[in-house]
Design a protein around this motif. Structure first.
Motif, PDB file in Angstrom:
ATOM      1  N   LEU A  25       0.825  -1.215   0.000  1.00 15.61           N
ATOM      2  CA  LEU A  25       0.000   0.000   0.000  1.00 15.61           C
ATOM      3  C   LEU A  25       0.859   1.266   0.000  1.00 15.61           C
ATOM      4  O   LEU A  25       0.499   2.261  -0.639  1.00 15.61           O
ATOM      5  N   MET A  26       1.997   1.231   0.702  1.00 18.95           N
ATOM      6  CA  MET A  26       2.899   2.391   0.694  1.00 18.95           C
ATOM      7  C   MET A  26       3.476   2.612  -0.716  1.00 18.95           C
ATOM      8  O   MET A  26       3.613   3.750  -1.157  1.00 18.95           O
ATOM      9  N   PHE A  65       0.897   4.274  -2.692  1.00 18.09           N
ATOM     10  CA  PHE A  65       0.754   5.677  -2.320  1.00 18.09           C
ATOM     11  C   PHE A  65       1.855   6.542  -2.938  1.00 18.09           C
ATOM     12  O   PHE A  65       1.592   7.567  -3.542  1.00 18.09           O
ATOM     13  N   PHE A  66       3.108   6.114  -2.778  1.00 14.31           N
ATOM     14  CA  PHE A  66       4.227   6.952  -3.218  1.00 14.31           C
ATOM     15  C   PHE A  66       4.504   6.874  -4.725  1.00 14.31           C
ATOM     16  O   PHE A  66       4.897   7.859  -5.334  1.00 14.31           O
ATOM     17  N   PHE A  67       4.318   5.698  -5.320  1.00 12.61           N
ATOM     18  CA  PHE A  67       4.709   5.523  -6.725  1.00 12.61           C
ATOM     19  C   PHE A  67       3.529   5.400  -7.671  1.00 12.61           C
ATOM     20  O   PHE A  67       3.706   5.291  -8.879  1.00 12.61           O
ATOM     21  N   GLY A  68       2.320   5.363  -7.151  1.00  8.98           N
ATOM     22  CA  GLY A  68       1.149   5.315  -8.014  1.00  8.98           C
ATOM     23  C   GLY A  68       0.848   3.934  -8.580  1.00  8.98           C
ATOM     24  O   GLY A  68       0.100   3.825  -9.540  1.00  8.98           O
ATOM     25  N   TYR A  69       1.415   2.890  -7.996  1.00  9.41           N
ATOM     26  CA  TYR A  69       1.086   1.541  -8.464  1.00  9.41           C
ATOM     27  C   TYR A  69      -0.378   1.264  -8.171  1.00  9.41           C
ATOM     28  O   TYR A  69      -0.915   1.678  -7.155  1.00  9.41           O
ATOM     29  N   SER A  77      -6.566   1.678 -14.080  1.00 13.02           N
ATOM     30  CA  SER A  77      -7.636   2.313 -14.846  1.00 13.02           C
ATOM     31  C   SER A  77      -7.024   3.534 -15.524  1.00 13.02           C
ATOM     32  O   SER A  77      -6.197   4.237 -14.952  1.00 13.02           O
ATOM     33  N   GLU A  78      -7.440   3.762 -16.736  1.00  8.41           N
ATOM     34  CA  GLU A  78      -6.859   4.852 -17.508  1.00  8.41           C
ATOM     35  C   GLU A  78      -7.398   6.199 -17.039  1.00  8.41           C
ATOM     36  O   GLU A  78      -8.576   6.347 -16.739  1.00  8.41           O
ATOM     37  N   GLY A  79      -6.502   7.168 -16.989  1.00  3.89           N
ATOM     38  CA  GLY A  79      -6.890   8.531 -16.684  1.00  3.89           C
ATOM     39  C   GLY A  79      -6.983   8.858 -15.203  1.00  3.89           C
ATOM     40  O   GLY A  79      -7.081  10.001 -14.835  1.00  3.89           O
ATOM     41  N   VAL A  80      -6.958   7.841 -14.341  1.00  2.74           N
ATOM     42  CA  VAL A  80      -7.067   8.106 -12.907  1.00  2.74           C
ATOM     43  C   VAL A  80      -5.783   7.625 -12.243  1.00  2.74           C
ATOM     44  O   VAL A  80      -5.384   6.475 -12.398  1.00  2.74           O
ATOM     45  N   SER A  81      -5.118   8.496 -11.524  1.00  3.91           N
ATOM     46  CA  SER A  81      -3.886   8.139 -10.828  1.00  3.91           C
ATOM     47  C   SER A  81      -4.169   7.969  -9.344  1.00  3.91           C
ATOM     48  O   SER A  81      -4.869   8.772  -8.743  1.00  3.91           O
ATOM     49  N   SER A  82      -3.629   6.896  -8.772  1.00  6.22           N
ATOM     50  CA  SER A  82      -3.831   6.668  -7.346  1.00  6.22           C
ATOM     51  C   SER A  82      -2.656   7.183  -6.521  1.00  6.22           C
ATOM     52  O   SER A  82      -2.595   6.962  -5.331  1.00  6.22           O
ATOM     53  N   ARG A  83      -1.740   7.870  -7.201  1.00  6.40           N
ATOM     54  CA  ARG A  83      -0.602   8.411  -6.475  1.00  6.40           C
ATOM     55  C   ARG A  83      -1.083   9.505  -5.522  1.00  6.40           C
ATOM     56  O   ARG A  83      -1.909  10.335  -5.882  1.00  6.40           O
ATOM     57  N   TRP A  84      -0.561   9.513  -4.331  1.00 10.02           N
ATOM     58  CA  TRP A  84      -0.885  10.448  -3.271  1.00 10.02           C
ATOM     59  C   TRP A  84      -2.339  10.326  -2.805  1.00 10.02           C
ATOM     60  O   TRP A  84      -2.940  11.285  -2.341  1.00 10.02           O
ATOM     61  N   ASP A  85      -2.906   9.140  -2.914  1.00 10.70           N
ATOM     62  CA  ASP A  85      -4.258   8.879  -2.425  1.00 10.70           C
ATOM     63  C   ASP A  85      -4.162   8.603  -0.918  1.00 10.70           C
ATOM     64  O   ASP A  85      -3.646   7.573  -0.494  1.00 10.70           O
ATOM     65  N   LEU A 123      -2.882   5.565   1.998  1.00 11.94           N
ATOM     66  CA  LEU A 123      -1.927   5.795   3.087  1.00 11.94           C
ATOM     67  C   LEU A 123      -2.536   5.398   4.428  1.00 11.94           C
ATOM     68  O   LEU A 123      -1.881   4.755   5.248  1.00 11.94           O
ATOM     69  N   TRP A 124      -3.789   5.768   4.640  1.00  8.14           N
ATOM     70  CA  TRP A 124      -4.457   5.417   5.890  1.00  8.14           C
ATOM     71  C   TRP A 124      -4.531   3.897   6.050  1.00  8.14           C
ATOM     72  O   TRP A 124      -4.297   3.376   7.142  1.00  8.14           O
ATOM     73  N   LEU A 125      -4.870   3.178   4.977  1.00 12.05           N
ATOM     74  CA  LEU A 125      -4.905   1.708   5.039  1.00 12.05           C
ATOM     75  C   LEU A 125      -3.522   1.125   5.323  1.00 12.05           C
ATOM     76  O   LEU A 125      -3.385   0.148   6.061  1.00 12.05           O
ATOM     77  N   ALA A 126      -2.479   1.716   4.747  1.00 15.65           N
ATOM     78  CA  ALA A 126      -1.112   1.245   4.991  1.00 15.65           C
ATOM     79  C   ALA A 126      -0.745   1.408   6.459  1.00 15.65           C
ATOM     80  O   ALA A 126      -0.153   0.502   7.069  1.00 15.65           O
ATOM     81  N   ILE A 127      -1.101   2.537   7.030  1.00 10.31           N
ATOM     82  CA  ILE A 127      -0.803   2.769   8.446  1.00 10.31           C
ATOM     83  C   ILE A 127      -1.601   1.813   9.323  1.00 10.31           C
ATOM     84  O   ILE A 127      -1.082   1.270  10.307  1.00 10.31           O
ATOM     85  N   ALA A 128      -2.863   1.577   8.983  1.00 14.75           N
ATOM     86  CA  ALA A 128      -3.689   0.639   9.753  1.00 14.75           C
ATOM     87  C   ALA A 128      -3.116  -0.783   9.691  1.00 14.75           C
ATOM     88  O   ALA A 128      -3.057  -1.475  10.707  1.00 14.75           O
ATOM     89  N   CYS A 129      -2.667  -1.206   8.518  1.00 13.54           N
ATOM     90  CA  CYS A 129      -2.071  -2.545   8.386  1.00 13.54           C
ATOM     91  C   CYS A 129      -0.757  -2.646   9.154  1.00 13.54           C
ATOM     92  O   CYS A 129      -0.487  -3.659   9.802  1.00 13.54           O
ATOM     93  N   ALA A 130       0.056  -1.597   9.102  1.00  7.35           N
ATOM     94  CA  ALA A 130       1.321  -1.607   9.845  1.00  7.35           C
ATOM     95  C   ALA A 130       1.067  -1.679  11.348  1.00  7.35           C
ATOM     96  O   ALA A 130       1.763  -2.393  12.067  1.00  7.35           O
ATOM     97  N   SER A 131       0.056  -0.958  11.827  1.00  8.13           N
ATOM     98  CA  SER A 131      -0.244  -1.008  13.264  1.00  8.13           C
ATOM     99  C   SER A 131      -0.741  -2.390  13.677  1.00  8.13           C
ATOM    100  O   SER A 131      -0.409  -2.876  14.766  1.00  8.13           O
ATOM    101  N   GLN A 132      -1.500  -3.057  12.821  1.00  3.92           N
ATOM    102  CA  GLN A 132      -1.916  -4.431  13.124  1.00  3.92           C
ATOM    103  C   GLN A 132      -0.711  -5.373  13.149  1.00  3.92           C
ATOM    104  O   GLN A 132      -0.638  -6.272  13.980  1.00  3.92           O
ATOM    105  N   GLY A 133       0.227  -5.153  12.248  1.00  2.77           N
ATOM    106  CA  GLY A 133       1.459  -5.945  12.256  1.00  2.77           C
ATOM    107  C   GLY A 133       2.237  -5.770  13.549  1.00  2.77           C
ATOM    108  O   GLY A 133       2.760  -6.730  14.115  1.00  2.77           O
TER     109      GLY A 133
END
Length: 182
Positions: free
Chosen positions: A41-42, A45-49, A54-62, A66-76
């Motif tokens: 997820l990180m 967030f950072f590289f837009g993977y 989907s064409e025309g929509v970028s998920s970079r800086w979404d 980031l919130w999901l990445a932090i939630a998963c890291a805290s569960q870890g």
């Protein structure tokens, strides 16, 4: 912290280490899963993977990603953290250390004059109890060194520490019926 096995190791008669021990295998696997998802997820967030491009929509800086990445890291962290309490009786210091793998957090503090060790039960929301082993100092201040759902483990921990520190053990598991354990 409760539910895991505890160790009391005495080294050179002046040092005590209380540890939760190693996490069960299933918790290590679960923590690895959450950490892996967090890294993916990180990267999103950072590289837009994108998992589903989907064409025309970028998920970079979404920031939802980031919130999901932090939630998963805290569960870890929750599934992999281990608590250890170190006592150095020579220098009269103690340290409560939390570690996740090789990363450890905790600092040495001056050990106050310990009055006694107590074991008491605290109710959980499901009707069961957690048994806590505490060190008491300055008459009404304390810090927790161990928790267990098994009262025998909590008392074994309390007896070992009380014996090593040459202080008394108080059984405070029944409200208004406290007594000293010999």
């Amino acid at each position: 912290m409760y539910g895991l096995f505890s160790l009391v190791e005495v080294m050179k008669e002046e040092k005590i280490i209380i540890s939760e021990g190693n996490r069960p295998f299933w918790q290590s696997v679960t923590a690895s899963f959450f950490f892996t998802i967090s890294v993916i997820l990180m990267a999103m967030f950072f590289f837009g993977y994108e998992v589903f491009p989907s064409e025309g929509v970028s998920s970079r800086w979404d920031f939802g990603v980031l919130w999901l990445a932090i939630a998963c890291a805290s569960q870890g962290v929750l599934f992999s953290s281990v608590k250890r309490v170190f006592f150095d009786l020579d220098t009269k210091r103690y340290k409560v250390q939390h570690s996740v793998g090789p990363v450890c957090v905790g600092q040495w503090k001056t050990l106050p004059e310990i009055d006694y060790v107590s074991v008491f039960r605290q109710p959980k929301s499901d009707g069961h109890y957690i048994f806590e082993t505490n060190l008491w100092y300055q008459k009404n201040k304390h810090f927790n060194i161990y928790e267990s759902v098994d009262p025998e483990l909590a008392f074994a921990m309390g007896k070992s520490v009380a014996q090593k520190l040459n202080i008394d053990l108080l059984n405070a598991t029944t409200p208004n019926n406290y007594f000293w354990v010999k």
